[in-house]
Each structure stands twice: as C-alpha cells, then as structure tokens.
Motif scaffolding. Structure first.
Motif: not given
Lengths: 394, 251
Positions: B33-38, B172-173, B205-206
């Motif tokens: 998973a790739i996460i991160g703030p806006n 997955l976006d 990406i979530e």
C-alpha cells in the motif's frame, strides 16, 4: 442463415423483400389519379433510395458504432464517382472495373483523411473532416480541372480512349452487356409498374452491404468499436489501442461511400464537384440520425425517407398547390399557398429542417425508436408481464 | 529484487516538485500500500507507473523491463492492470460485453480485425468471461446494462475485467473512495479473496486506513513527494513520523 442469428436473418429478409417489391410498393397509387403524385416507383428515385442507403449504412459503421461524427463523407462519395467515370473513359462502360476502382480509391483517400483527422476526437474531429471535404470540393471544382473537368463535371466524350470498347460496344453503363438503363414495365389496369435493371443491381449491392454491416456489428471488431464510443480510457487501460480500430471503421465507411458514389456514376455516367459539397455530407448525417444512429435498419429508413420527401416536396409548385386548395375561399387560400410555397419546391429544405427538429426533440433514437415505441404500445402489456417474470431470478 | 522497481523517480510540474527521489520496491505476490496525506504525490506516482506521465528522472522497471515511454495499452499488455478511483467501465454495453473486451485484448493484443464471426461464437472466451462473473458473484447480472449497476457492482465489474486478463500486478487507485461503509467492506472482502486465491501482486493507493491496514503486507508512506518510511502495517501504525505527517504536530 449465412451465420446470422434469427433476428438478424429476419431483418435482412425483410429488407430484401422490401427491395424486391419496391416497384409495387412505391407505385401503390393508380396512374392518372391525384394521388399518383405521391408515387415514388420510378427508376431514378428508387436507385437513389438504395444508393443513399448504402452510403448511410457505411456512415453508420463509423458514427453509430464509434460515435465519431464525420462531416466529410461526401468527399468519398465524390471520389468514388470520379473514379467510376474515369474507368468509363479509359476502359469501357462495364461497371465492374468502375465499382472496384471507386471502392479502392475511396478507401485510399479515407486512409489519408482518417489518419490525419483521427488525431483529434469529438468536435475537433468533425471540424477536421469538414475542412478536408470542403478542400476536396474546392480542388475538384477548380484546381484539379484536368482530372475532374471542374464546373462542367466529368463525363465521357466520344474521343475518349475507351480501350476495351470494341466495334459495337454498349454506349451506356452495363454489366457485361446488361444495360443499367434497361427496364421492364408491367401494366395492370390503371397501375403501371417499372422494373429497372439498375435499381435491382443497386438493391443487390445494398443487401450485400447490409449483410456485411450486420456481420461487423456482431463481431469482436464491432464490439471494440462500441467500446471506443463508450470509454476510450478504459480501453487503453485494458491493453487495446483505440486508434487503429477507429481508423479501420473510418476506412470501411469511406469505402461504402465510394461504392455509393461509383453506383451513382453507373446509373448516370457523370460526376460533378457538387456531390462533394458539405451539404451532401450533412445529408448523410441527417439520414443516419433521422433513421436511428447505431441501429442496423435506421440508416436505410432515413435515406429512403429523406430521398422520398425530397422528391415529393421539391416537385410541389404553386400551380399544384392551387389545384389542391382551390376549394378554399380566396382570402384563406392565398396566404396559405404563400406559406406552403416557402416549404415546397426550392424551399423543401425548410421542411427537412423542421422534420429533423421534430425527430431530434421527440424521438432522439430516430424512426427506429418511433417504430419500437409503437410496437411497445401494441404489445405493451405482454412485455411488462415478461419483465416482472424474469425479475425474481436476479 | 521486486517485481516493480522504482528508482530515484522525480517529477516536476512548473514550480511544484511533485515527486523527488522516490525509491520503492514491490515484491511479487505481495500487497503493497502507498499512503500519504493529500498532495503527497500518490496519484502522480501511479500515473508514472501506467504510462500516463513520464517522470523527469529515474527509472521504473516492471519484471526487468522499463515501463517508461510506453503507452498505457502497452503497459497493460506487460501485465499491469489498473482500477480507477471512479469505476471506469463501458457504460453503454452489457456486463457480459464488458467482460468480453478484456478477454479479446488478452488473446489478440492491442489491435486485431475480427470483423466476420459473431463475438458470442468465441466459446472459450465466453466461458472465461462467464467463469469470472461467477467468481465475483455477478453472473445474475450478466445481461444488465452496466451503466445501471450500483457503485459497488461497477467496482466489482471493473475488478473482474482486470482479473480476467490474469495480470501479474493490479494497481488500485483509492478503490473505496466515496463508498458507503458496506460497499467498502465488500471491496475489502473481494480484495482479500483475490489476494488469497490468486498469484497476483497488488499495489494499492488509499486514503482509508481501515482498508490499508486490513489488506497490506507492506506500507510506504509518501509525504511531500518523497517516501517517508516503508514498513509492515503494525510498525507503521505507531510510527512517530507517520503520525506527524498525517495528523500534524498536535497529535
């Protein structure tokens, strides 16, 4: 039959029957009656029905399936006509080489125009095709006069080479000796029916064109073309390249237009630049939408309707209107005829415009949708019952 | 050596350095998973992987081959399938027709003219498409118009369209963005099932932490265009840097 399912076979047979009996159906009113005016069963008009049917069937492969709206298809029609007349000038009046060359030349020409125009989509694509068609018209009208005979139009002269003509060659378009202008007539009491050879040849070619169109609609290729219209983004991310699919559809529809153009020249061996004008391109757009874009039957219905109405309305003149409305008092008749005369004769495009507006607003799916709605009104109850019957299965 | 190797990727839009020095390795048959703030650059990174954007610097290798400079359909043919934030399906077509298109793309490549036979005569592909619909519990909607499906079903159909191609990697976006809780849970279940039953690498990406922590085996946290940390979900949860990037100093 022939690899089609039941529904498509029925459609093809229905169109074949209509085409076969058109000389009867279109001359339904006895001669020498007032209603005979509405007959359409003479060779020139019947040929136009089926030739423009071919043109519209082809246009629908591009517009109906991929959604790319071309405003330049008359260019391919015109190119097809020129190619055919050149074959008459160089070889002889046999229509086979003429039609083959029409289709090939229109195909090559549409590869060129399609390849450039398809760099853009939507309205920009339409404008590009419009620009190309208008350029083609101008070229044919003046610049390329040696090839197109400019304003006069290309026609066959007695000093043309016609190398295959021989001593007593046939001097009008023919299929291995069978002249296109030949016809049989049948007199049945007050009725008179004409069976022209040219019409039946065009009708057979239209049925072949329709058959191929049905195969394309049902094929994986047709499915991809519908995918192009629906969502090109998803298509690309599914590993498909939309561009060659769209170009193939463009070229196929260009070849249909070339065949139609070639047939026009076979029925009347001359080709003029006005055949390429943008109004002619607009006409096929209107035919397809009026009949029902994306449906198999729609383009044929649309082409037939427009050519028939064009014929009827442009024949009406003030004298005729007078004879119809002479029973009205003068103060009503004069203004009425003044108004109606604007919509008839030269002004028949006003009628076409009004009809087109009514169809677009009330029947966006064209005449086919109209037919379906009527069908549903008649069988409405049974349809609804079967709908609810299938629901619980879900 | 992972199946997807991202090395020193940088991307600048005018004055904005959207990505810088992104190094990332996704291991085969894992869920990453790739996460991160806006604004962290998640979508930009994804677009660099699928051929929509070309990074200014660095390299992206998939299974030993560079994806840079390839078009989206070429990258798909390499074995990367993409699921969009809002489901991208062929809305004018039926569910079954939607399923047939990726089957043809897989078998015939980016372009092939099959203009004569009816597409319903391709028995083996029809079977493949129908089996996939059974697998995702959508066979009862086979003949439905796909535009009329619910949001959750559209997502399910889109995933089925990707999976029927047997891709090596699924991108997955934000697959649950804007979904109701029930639909989100359905999607998680579907993804878990995919993870457990197929040999497939999933890169997701979530935004939704619930989704990320219930699926991912490794998590990369992206902030301001650069990876902050990469670790297992358990370690990420309590990581001070992540809390800072996500929740601000106050947390």
């Amino acid at each position: 039959m022939l690899g089609l399912d039941k529904k498509d076979t029925a459609l093809l047979l229905a169109v074949a029957a209509l085409a076969l009996f058109a000389p009867f159906i279109l001359n339904i009113f006895p001669q020498n009656t007032a209603l005979a005016f509405f007959n359409g069963g003479y060779p020139d008009l019947m040929q136009r029905f089926v030739i423009f049917g071919i043109f519209a069937i082809g246009f629908n492969i591009l517009f109906g399936l991929t959604g790319y709206l071309s405003f330049g298809h008359a260019a391919f029609l015109g190119v097809g006509s020129y190619a055919a007349v050149w074959m008459f000038k160089l070889l002889n009046y046999n229509i086979v080489p003429a039609l083959v060359l029409s289709v090939i030349v229109a195909g090559l020409f549409s590869v060129l125009i399609g390849w450039i125009s398809l760099r853009r989509s939507g309205i920009y694509f339409s404008i590009l095709t419009l620009a190309f068609a208008e350029m083609s018209f101008r070229l044919a009208y003046s610049v390329l006069t040696p090839l197109t005979n400019g304003e006069t139009g290309l026609q066959v002269y007695s000093n043309d080479p016609q190398i295959l003509m021989g001593e007593n060659g046939v001097t009008s378009p023919h299929l291995f000796g069978l002249e296109m202008s030949a016809r049989a007539t049948l007199d049945l009491g007050p009725w008179e029916f004409t069976f022209p050879v040219g019409y039946y040849l065009c009708a057979i070619l239209m049925l072949i064109s329709l058959y191929l169109a049905i195969r394309i609609f049902r094929s994986p290729f047709g499915l991809m073309l519908r995918a192009v219209k629906s969502n090109q983004q998803r298509m690309r991310y599914t590993g498909l390249n939309p561009k060659p699919y769209t170009l193939a559809a463009f070229v196929i529809s260009g070849m249909y237009a070339g065949l139609a153009g070639g047939l026009l020249a076979c029925m009347d061996p001359l080709a003029g630049a006005e055949r390429m004008q943008w109004t002619a391109s607009g006409e096929v757009v209107i035919m397809t939408i009026l009949g029902g874009a994306g449906t198999l039957l729609g383009p044929i219905l649309g082409a037939g309707t427009i050519k028939y109405l064009e014929n009827v309305f442009s024949k009406m003149n003030e004298a005729l209107l007078h004879s119809w409305f002479s029973w009205l008092p003068d103060f009503i008749e004069t203004p009425l005829i003044w108004v109606l005369s604007k919509f008839t004769g030269e002004g028949w495009h006003l009628t076409l415009g009004a009809l087109f507006m009514v169809i677009i607003i009330f029947l966006p799916g064209g005449l086919v949708e109209g037919g379906q709605r009527i069908g549903r009104l008649i069988t409405g109850r049974s349809r609804k019952a079967s709908d609810t019957a299938t629901k619980p299965a879900e | 050596m992972g199946i997807l190797e991202i090395k020193d990727v940088g991307k600048r839009f005018g004055g904005l350095q959207a990505l810088s020095n992104v190094n990332l390795s996704v291991h085969e048959n894992s869920v990453h998973a790739i996460i991160g703030p806006n604004g962290a650059g998640k979508s930009t990174l994804l677009n660099c992987l699928v051929g929509k954007l070309i990074p200014d610097t660095g390299s992206v290798m998939f299974d030993g081959q560079s994806v840079l400079g390839r078009t989206p359909h070429e990258i798909n043919q390499m074995g990367i399938s993409r699921v969009f934030q809002t489901p991208e399906i062929f809305g004018d077509l039926t569910v079954f027709e939607n399923m047939m298109i990726p089957c043809f793309a897989k078998r015939d490549g980016a372009f092939r003219m099959h203009a004569i036979e009816s597409f319903t005569n391709e028995t083996s592909l029809v079977e493949q498409a129908e089996q996939m619909l059974i697998d995702v519990n959508m066979i009862d909607k086979r003949n439905a118009h796909s535009a009329s499906l619910s949001r959750g079903d559209k997502r399910r159909l889109e995933m089925a369209m990707c999976l029927v191609q047997q891709p090596r990697m699924l991108l997955l976006d934000e697959p649950t963005a804007g979904m109701a809780r029930a639909d989100t849970n359905n999607t998680i279940d579907l993804l878990k099932e995919i993870r457990d039953t197929r040999d497939i690498t999933i890169c997701i990406i979530e935004h939704d932490m619930h989704v990320v922590f219930s699926l991912a085996e490794r998590i990369t946290v992206l902030a301001q265009g650069t990876p902050l940390v990469e670790d297992t979900p358990d370690n990420i949860k309590g990581h001070p840097k992540v809390r800072e990037a996500y929740l601000g100093e106050a947390a």
